[in-house]
Design an enzyme around this catalytic site. Sequence first.
Site, mmCIF file in Angstrom:
data_model
loop_
_atom_site.group_PDB
_atom_site.id
_atom_site.type_symbol
_atom_site.label_atom_id
_atom_site.label_comp_id
_atom_site.label_asym_id
_atom_site.label_seq_id
_atom_site.Cartn_x
_atom_site.Cartn_y
_atom_site.Cartn_z
ATOM 1 N N ASP A 15 -33.474 7.493 -13.214
ATOM 2 C CA ASP A 15 -33.966 6.686 -12.687
ATOM 3 C C ASP A 15 -33.354 5.281 -12.352
ATOM 4 O O ASP A 15 -34.967 4.951 -13.718
ATOM 5 C CB ASP A 15 -34.695 6.581 -11.853
ATOM 6 C CG ASP A 15 -35.244 5.163 -10.294
ATOM 7 O OD1 ASP A 15 -34.800 4.878 -10.057
ATOM 8 O OD2 ASP A 15 -36.474 6.100 -9.487
ATOM 9 N N ASP A 16 -32.610 4.681 -13.142
ATOM 10 C CA ASP A 16 -32.174 3.019 -12.875
ATOM 11 C C ASP A 16 -31.803 3.113 -14.571
ATOM 12 O O ASP A 16 -31.896 2.026 -15.328
ATOM 13 C CB ASP A 16 -33.635 2.082 -13.199
ATOM 14 C CG ASP A 16 -34.196 1.302 -11.981
ATOM 15 O OD1 ASP A 16 -33.250 2.514 -10.805
ATOM 16 O OD2 ASP A 16 -35.005 1.463 -11.452
ATOM 17 N N CYS A 55 -31.812 2.724 -4.927
ATOM 18 C CA CYS A 55 -32.778 4.036 -4.627
ATOM 19 C C CYS A 55 -31.997 5.004 -3.390
ATOM 20 O O CYS A 55 -31.510 6.026 -3.720
ATOM 21 C CB CYS A 55 -34.543 4.189 -5.581
ATOM 22 S SG CYS A 55 -35.044 3.231 -6.633
ATOM 23 N N ARG A 59 -29.009 7.984 -3.487
ATOM 24 C CA ARG A 59 -29.832 9.433 -3.184
ATOM 25 C C ARG A 59 -29.097 10.228 -1.989
ATOM 26 O O ARG A 59 -28.708 11.664 -2.020
ATOM 27 C CB ARG A 59 -31.189 9.677 -3.501
ATOM 28 C CG ARG A 59 -31.562 8.831 -4.376
ATOM 29 C CD ARG A 59 -33.199 8.900 -4.640
ATOM 30 N NE ARG A 59 -33.090 8.197 -6.058
ATOM 31 C CZ ARG A 59 -33.743 8.183 -7.545
ATOM 32 N NH1 ARG A 59 -33.497 9.439 -7.115
ATOM 33 N NH2 ARG A 59 -34.044 8.212 -7.633
ATOM 34 N N LYS A 108 -38.661 12.655 -8.285
ATOM 35 C CA LYS A 108 -38.704 11.557 -7.145
ATOM 36 C C LYS A 108 -37.408 12.050 -5.985
ATOM 37 O O LYS A 108 -35.749 12.058 -6.042
ATOM 38 C CB LYS A 108 -38.107 10.301 -7.478
ATOM 39 C CG LYS A 108 -38.225 9.184 -6.667
ATOM 40 C CD LYS A 108 -36.736 7.771 -7.554
ATOM 41 C CE LYS A 108 -36.971 6.867 -6.240
ATOM 42 N NZ LYS A 108 -36.973 5.453 -7.091
ATOM 43 N N HIS A 110 -38.005 10.365 -2.365
ATOM 44 C CA HIS A 110 -37.615 8.224 -1.911
ATOM 45 C C HIS A 110 -36.386 9.094 -0.978
ATOM 46 O O HIS A 110 -35.283 7.915 -0.861
ATOM 47 C CB HIS A 110 -36.981 7.693 -2.983
ATOM 48 C CG HIS A 110 -37.616 6.083 -2.741
ATOM 49 N ND1 HIS A 110 -37.110 5.254 -3.935
ATOM 50 C CD2 HIS A 110 -37.553 5.784 -2.340
ATOM 51 C CE1 HIS A 110 -37.551 4.523 -3.131
ATOM 52 N NE2 HIS A 110 -37.857 4.604 -1.679
ATOM 53 N N SER A 133 -40.389 5.680 -5.459
ATOM 54 C CA SER A 133 -40.186 5.502 -6.533
ATOM 55 C C SER A 133 -41.853 5.310 -7.200
ATOM 56 O O SER A 133 -42.765 4.887 -6.365
ATOM 57 C CB SER A 133 -39.765 3.681 -5.914
ATOM 58 O OG SER A 133 -38.863 3.525 -6.603
ATOM 59 N N HIS A 187 -37.142 4.133 -14.308
ATOM 60 C CA HIS A 187 -37.410 3.022 -13.654
ATOM 61 C C HIS A 187 -38.964 2.493 -14.023
ATOM 62 O O HIS A 187 -40.263 3.089 -14.441
ATOM 63 C CB HIS A 187 -38.255 3.798 -11.999
ATOM 64 C CG HIS A 187 -37.894 2.892 -11.103
ATOM 65 N ND1 HIS A 187 -39.488 1.730 -10.750
ATOM 66 C CD2 HIS A 187 -37.425 2.725 -9.769
ATOM 67 C CE1 HIS A 187 -39.081 1.425 -9.418
ATOM 68 N NE2 HIS A 187 -37.538 1.793 -9.019
ATOM 69 N N ASP A 239 -29.172 7.208 -11.332
ATOM 70 C CA ASP A 239 -28.556 6.916 -9.527
ATOM 71 C C ASP A 239 -28.422 5.515 -9.310
ATOM 72 O O ASP A 239 -27.318 5.034 -8.779
ATOM 73 C CB ASP A 239 -30.425 6.498 -8.504
ATOM 74 C CG ASP A 239 -30.858 5.876 -9.317
ATOM 75 O OD1 ASP A 239 -31.289 5.357 -10.734
ATOM 76 O OD2 ASP A 239 -32.297 5.683 -8.028
ATOM 77 N N ASN A 240 -28.490 4.105 -10.512
ATOM 78 C CA ASN A 240 -27.855 3.412 -10.506
ATOM 79 C C ASN A 240 -27.687 2.122 -11.638
ATOM 80 O O ASN A 240 -28.412 3.055 -12.345
ATOM 81 C CB ASN A 240 -28.469 2.174 -8.858
ATOM 82 C CG ASN A 240 -29.812 2.389 -9.349
ATOM 83 O OD1 ASN A 240 -30.744 2.763 -7.942
ATOM 84 N ND2 ASN A 240 -30.980 1.686 -10.315
ATOM 85 N N LYS A 255 -28.655 -3.261 -11.783
ATOM 86 C CA LYS A 255 -29.159 -2.772 -10.431
ATOM 87 C C LYS A 255 -29.545 -3.838 -9.443
ATOM 88 O O LYS A 255 -30.020 -5.554 -9.815
ATOM 89 C CB LYS A 255 -31.133 -2.282 -10.378
ATOM 90 C CG LYS A 255 -31.228 -2.003 -9.085
ATOM 91 C CD LYS A 255 -32.875 -0.927 -9.562
ATOM 92 C CE LYS A 255 -33.658 -0.988 -8.573
ATOM 93 N NZ LYS A 255 -34.260 0.028 -8.342
#
Length: 410
Positions: A15-16, A55, A59, A108, A110, A133, A187, A239-240, A255
């Site tokens: 995540d991130d 996010c 996903r 996660k 989300h 998150s 994250h 994810d990003n 991001k």
Amino acid sequence: MTSSPRPNIVLIFMDDMGYGDLGCTGSPLISTPHIDRLAAEGLQLTQMYSTSPTCTPSRASLLTGRYAQRVGLPRVIFPEDREGLSTWERTIADVLGEVGYRCGIYGKWHLGARPEHNPTRHGFDEYYGLPYSNDMDPLHLHVGADRIEGPVDQSSLTRRYTDEAMDFISRHADEPFFVYLPHTMPHIPLHVEESFRGTSRAGTYGDTIECLDHHVGRLVRHVEELGLSENTLFLLTSDNGPWFEGRTGGRRGRKIDTYEGGIRMPFIARWTGRIAPGTVSESVQSFLDIFPTLASLAGAPVPQDRPIDGADMTELLLGGTPTERGPLYFFSHWHLNAVRDGRWKLHVDRFPTKDLRELPQLFDVETDVEESYNLADLYPDVLEHMLGLVETFGGEIEAGRAEAEARALA
């Protein structure tokens, strides 16, 4: 251990985490020997794209093979929101479950916080993790539909997700399984086990990545000790792009941006004996492609009653000639910000910022990965072609907007 002709699948989703936060992607400050080993023993894609720099839509595309705008989830969902993943949508877990896979998610989600959005309503047999998150409230750890912990000890989440995934694999070692491991970290707010504090040269963020790497190593060893290595496909990405910390590998933006730093992701695939070790490919791919690829490998039918935007990349993974990829579109909310087609990338919006100066921007991202030099004036024919793509696909998405929004609220 009985061998299955279909691979077990472990999809690790950070995540991130930035493109340049791994040793194998050039980090000078963070040590990731276990992830680097996966890369050395498998395939790295240098041009893998998320469909979104945030996010929830990232996903949604990953799990359905569809642009998040088609799914009705074009923005980040908050705990109080009514929107979520419709039961009409088909996830990777749905299609794999139909052909005998056991499916578990540890991390996660989300994609909606209401009971009807729970992962166990979308093909997963087990769920252990957070509904959204880690900077959102109220934050509770879930097992299935039940809240088991709140407040959450976030420093132990990476370890606990991995423990649960390992236990699931042990219990289903004699049948095909799909493990989706969408980690909470890095994250913000950053949390890391005490034993990893100060281990990197990149502050708490670097310590968090090194902790994640350690637990990736534990998971891979567990699969190997069970004798499943030659029948297990590992996939690892993020994810990003990175948010306030993290390294994009010199790419513009972060991001929330649809410049390369926000959407070009590290991607590693290892399948012992099937994917050639040490392979690096510059083939342009998308998270959209993971859904049809995993369905193909598992012998599962892809839904025919809706647009599937991804393309099967099995040939690429296994060393064949990759299918030429069509255009990729990058959105922020309902705004079509950019499109990539071949070597060219066109920016027509920068939503959520209101600064539209110098647009449209046309970049040759094969020679200018930093997106520093606008070539729109020099290649009017390319510009016209790309603007045509934006108009056509943007119109298609807008035409389906009301139906998609209604589904996500149903």
